[in-house]
Design an enzyme around this catalytic site. Structure first.
Site, mmCIF file in Angstrom:
data_model
loop_
_atom_site.group_PDB
_atom_site.id
_atom_site.type_symbol
_atom_site.label_atom_id
_atom_site.label_comp_id
_atom_site.label_asym_id
_atom_site.label_seq_id
_atom_site.Cartn_x
_atom_site.Cartn_y
_atom_site.Cartn_z
ATOM 1 N N LYS A 1 0.805 -1.226 0.000
ATOM 2 C CA LYS A 1 0.000 0.000 0.000
ATOM 3 C C LYS A 1 0.838 1.275 0.000
ATOM 4 C CE LYS A 1 -3.978 -2.116 2.320
ATOM 5 N NZ LYS A 1 -4.903 -2.044 3.491
ATOM 6 N N ASN B 1 -4.904 1.888 -1.371
ATOM 7 C CA ASN B 1 -5.374 0.528 -1.638
ATOM 8 C C ASN B 1 -6.202 0.435 -2.916
ATOM 9 O OD1 ASN B 1 -7.658 1.827 -0.640
ATOM 10 N ND2 ASN B 1 -8.380 0.031 0.490
ATOM 11 N N GLY C 1 -0.587 -0.286 6.947
ATOM 12 C CA GLY C 1 -1.445 0.523 6.092
ATOM 13 C C GLY C 1 -2.828 0.738 6.672
ATOM 14 N N ALA C 2 -3.436 -0.324 7.217
ATOM 15 C CA ALA C 2 -4.769 -0.207 7.806
ATOM 16 C C ALA C 2 -4.742 0.668 9.050
ATOM 17 C CB ALA C 2 -5.323 -1.587 8.141
#
Length: 252
Positions: free
Chosen positions: A63, A84, A123-124
């Site tokens: 990402k 994403n 990334g999340a």
């Protein structure tokens, strides 16, 4: 005919192809319109995207690289520093972050305010932190490597970096926890001290780590996946997917 896909590494279990087929079916010759692009390097995946695909979803661990490689970044990708969704558009390769959109939608639906704890900073975790900051008073961000969090926010107000060992000290303060670690961590055992009404959102939809409990309201990763997919499909195709069909594909 337009083609789409998911790029990442070790992603054979992804539900994205099933969601895409549920909304858009297959080509007239029966060929899939959405492929898994599982590669050892981002460069290999990106070259395949440029050669054969109109747009792709991006998952870990690519990402951040996807965001850097794009010619254009919308606000969500820019402030998170990760993307994403990559789409070939009028600006060249365009980058978006629908994890940011999904988390913000969930928090808005649940009317989350006050202080939020984000656990994990991939990334999340970055997307969740940024989304929470648009709606909430303060965001605690706990990570194995605290220096990465400190460096990323660089003194911005509204964020506080913690080690995973420091999580128990803030649990009594928070109204929401967003758990983005891919695996189980012992900090989960401390959730028994949460005040009534706390919401827990987990990113991992394939192998959830957090058990159901009367101590908190749990929102699993399938809802996160659904919301980011709705936004992502619109970006990829320019059309609105069927919410019912996608939900049914997830058994949601």
């Amino acid at each position: 005919m337009s083609k789409y896909g998911l790029i990442g590494r070790g992603i054979s279990e992804s539900l994205s192809p099933a969601m895409f087929e549920a909304s858009y079916g297959r080509a007239s010759d029966g060929a899939a319109l959405y492929d898994i692009i599982d590669t050892e390097t981002f460069e290999e995946a990106f070259e395949r995207f440029l050669k054969d695909y109109d747009g792709v979803n991006v998952t870990m661990p690519y990402k951040v690289e996807a965001c850097r490689k794009a010619d254009f970044r919308d606000e969500s990708a820019r402030i998170v520093g990760a993307a994403n969704v990559l789409v070939k558009g009028s600006h060249g390769v365009e980058a978006y972050n629908t994890d940011f959109d999904a988390v913000r939608m969930i928090l808005s639906e649940k009317k989350v305010e006050g202080k939020v704890l984000v656990i994990g900073f991939g990334g999340a975790g970055k997307a969740a932190s940024r989304a929470a900051a648009t709606l909430c008073e303060k965001v605690f961000v706990a990570n194995r490597t605290v220096s990465k969090v400190v460096e990323y926010f660089n003194g911005e107000e509204g964020f506080e970096a913690l080690s995973l060992d420091e999580i128990p000290s803030v649990l009594p303060q928070v109204s929401c926890i967003i758990y983005t670690l891919p695996l189980y961590h012992p900090c989960i055992e401390n959730f028994s001290v949460l005040k009534k009404g706390v919401i827990i959102i987990e990113a991992n939809y394939m192998h959830p780590n957090i058990p159901q409990s009367e101590n908190y309201a749990y929102i699993g990763g399938l809802k996160w996946l659904l919301y980011q997919a709705l936004r992502g499909f619109a970006l990829l195709t320019g059309t609105s997917p069927s919410i019912d069909k996608i939900s049914n594909s997830l058994k949601f």
